[in-house]
Design a protein around this motif. Structure first.
Motif, PDB file in Angstrom:
ATOM      1  N   GLU A  55       0.852  -1.183   0.000  1.00 16.34           N
ATOM      2  CA  GLU A  55       0.000   0.000   0.000  1.00 16.34           C
ATOM      3  C   GLU A  55       0.892   1.239   0.000  1.00 16.34           C
ATOM      4  O   GLU A  55       1.526   1.570   0.992  1.00 16.34           O
ATOM      5  CB  GLU A  55      -0.922   0.011   1.223  1.00 16.34           C
ATOM      6  N   LEU A  56       0.955   1.900  -1.143  1.00 14.57           N
ATOM      7  CA  LEU A  56       1.848   3.039  -1.316  1.00 14.57           C
ATOM      8  C   LEU A  56       1.145   4.368  -1.074  1.00 14.57           C
ATOM      9  O   LEU A  56       1.793   5.373  -0.816  1.00 14.57           O
ATOM     10  CB  LEU A  56       2.440   3.011  -2.727  1.00 14.57           C
ATOM     11  N   TYR A  57      -0.177   4.367  -1.173  1.00 16.34           N
ATOM     12  CA  TYR A  57      -0.963   5.584  -1.015  1.00 16.34           C
ATOM     13  C   TYR A  57      -1.079   5.918   0.470  1.00 16.34           C
ATOM     14  O   TYR A  57      -1.500   5.089   1.272  1.00 16.34           O
ATOM     15  CB  TYR A  57      -2.336   5.367  -1.646  1.00 16.34           C
ATOM     16  N   LEU A  58      -0.692   7.132   0.845  1.00 14.97           N
ATOM     17  CA  LEU A  58      -0.731   7.539   2.247  1.00 14.97           C
ATOM     18  C   LEU A  58      -2.022   8.253   2.621  1.00 14.97           C
ATOM     19  O   LEU A  58      -2.310   8.446   3.791  1.00 14.97           O
ATOM     20  CB  LEU A  58       0.455   8.457   2.560  1.00 14.97           C
ATOM     21  N   GLY A  59      -2.779   8.685   1.635  1.00 13.10           N
ATOM     22  CA  GLY A  59      -4.038   9.359   1.912  1.00 13.10           C
ATOM     23  C   GLY A  59      -3.840  10.839   2.202  1.00 13.10           C
ATOM     24  O   GLY A  59      -2.821  11.437   1.839  1.00 13.10           O
ATOM     25  N   LEU A  60      -4.828  11.396   2.863  1.00 16.42           N
ATOM     26  CA  LEU A  60      -4.794  12.814   3.218  1.00 16.42           C
ATOM     27  C   LEU A  60      -3.722  13.045   4.278  1.00 16.42           C
ATOM     28  O   LEU A  60      -3.767  12.452   5.354  1.00 16.42           O
ATOM     29  CB  LEU A  60      -6.163  13.258   3.733  1.00 16.42           C
ATOM     30  N   LEU A  61      -2.752  13.886   3.960  1.00 17.76           N
ATOM     31  CA  LEU A  61      -1.693  14.191   4.924  1.00 17.76           C
ATOM     32  C   LEU A  61      -2.185  15.238   5.915  1.00 17.76           C
ATOM     33  O   LEU A  61      -2.087  15.055   7.112  1.00 17.76           O
ATOM     34  CB  LEU A  61      -0.439  14.677   4.200  1.00 17.76           C
ATOM     35  N   TYR A  62      -2.692  16.339   5.384  1.00 23.83           N
ATOM     36  CA  TYR A  62      -3.325  17.334   6.245  1.00 23.83           C
ATOM     37  C   TYR A  62      -4.127  18.316   5.401  1.00 23.83           C
ATOM     38  O   TYR A  62      -3.755  18.627   4.282  1.00 23.83           O
ATOM     39  CB  TYR A  62      -2.303  18.069   7.123  1.00 23.83           C
ATOM     40  N   PRO A  63      -5.229  18.788   5.957  1.00 26.14           N
ATOM     41  CA  PRO A  63      -6.003  19.814   5.255  1.00 26.14           C
ATOM     42  C   PRO A  63      -5.637  21.201   5.777  1.00 26.14           C
ATOM     43  O   PRO A  63      -5.278  21.358   6.942  1.00 26.14           O
ATOM     44  CB  PRO A  63      -7.447  19.471   5.621  1.00 26.14           C
ATOM     45  N   THR A  64      -5.690  22.185   4.907  1.00 28.58           N
ATOM     46  CA  THR A  64      -5.577  23.583   5.327  1.00 28.58           C
ATOM     47  C   THR A  64      -6.901  24.248   4.979  1.00 28.58           C
ATOM     48  O   THR A  64      -7.832  23.596   4.506  1.00 28.58           O
ATOM     49  CB  THR A  64      -4.417  24.299   4.612  1.00 28.58           C
ATOM     50  N   GLU A  65      -6.976  25.522   5.204  1.00 29.51           N
ATOM     51  CA  GLU A  65      -8.222  26.234   4.917  1.00 29.51           C
ATOM     52  C   GLU A  65      -8.529  26.224   3.421  1.00 29.51           C
ATOM     53  O   GLU A  65      -9.681  26.086   3.011  1.00 29.51           O
ATOM     54  CB  GLU A  65      -8.111  27.673   5.416  1.00 29.51           C
TER      55      GLU A  65
END
Length: 139
Positions: A55-65
């Motif tokens: 599984e290489l996909y890390l997904g959402l790292l972080y959201p900003t505004e």
């Protein structure tokens, strides 16, 4: 729609960064650089847990505004970071995955070029065209 796509080497220096619009390029460089800490945390957490190593996909790292930052890591520890506009709610997780798969396939084509030295910045017209198409139309 992606507003910034970056390819980061194993040693955390940029191999390729492309952003739209160009006047926010420095802002996106900073966003990509700060996301590398989150990528390292997720990769080390995956190493400790018994998670599927494929599984290489890390997904959402972080959201900003204004943006959402997604990550992907290859088996050779090259990192792909994609910054997406937060206002684009139509973009789903599986579409982000397919965009990263396209990016990874194109990156593999660059690596297979006998005239490319691994570790150098990427100056491939085909890779640049693929990234541009991903940024303009999404997927």
């Amino acid at each position: 729609m992606a507003v910034c796509i970056a390819v980061i080497a194993k040693e955390n220096y940029p191999l390729y960064i492309r952003s739209i619009p160009a006047e926010h390029e420095l802002k996106f460089h900073y966003t990509v650089h700060t996301s590398l800490d989150v990528v390292d945390e997720k990769v080390s957490a995956m190493g400790k847990a018994l998670v599927d190593q494929r599984e290489l996909y890390l997904g959402l790292l972080y959201p900003t505004e204004d943006y959402k930052v997604y990550g992907y890591v290859t088996n050779s520890k090259v990192k792909f970071v994609m910054v997406v506009d937060s206002s684009n709610t139509a973009l789903r997780d599986n579409e982000i995955r397919s965009m990263f798969r396209k990016l990874h396939n194109s990156y593999t084509d660059v690596m297979c070029n006998p005239f490319y030295n691994p570790g150098d910045r990427i100056h491939s017209r085909a890779f640049d065209n693929m990234v541009t198409s991903m940024m303009v139309q999404g997927c």
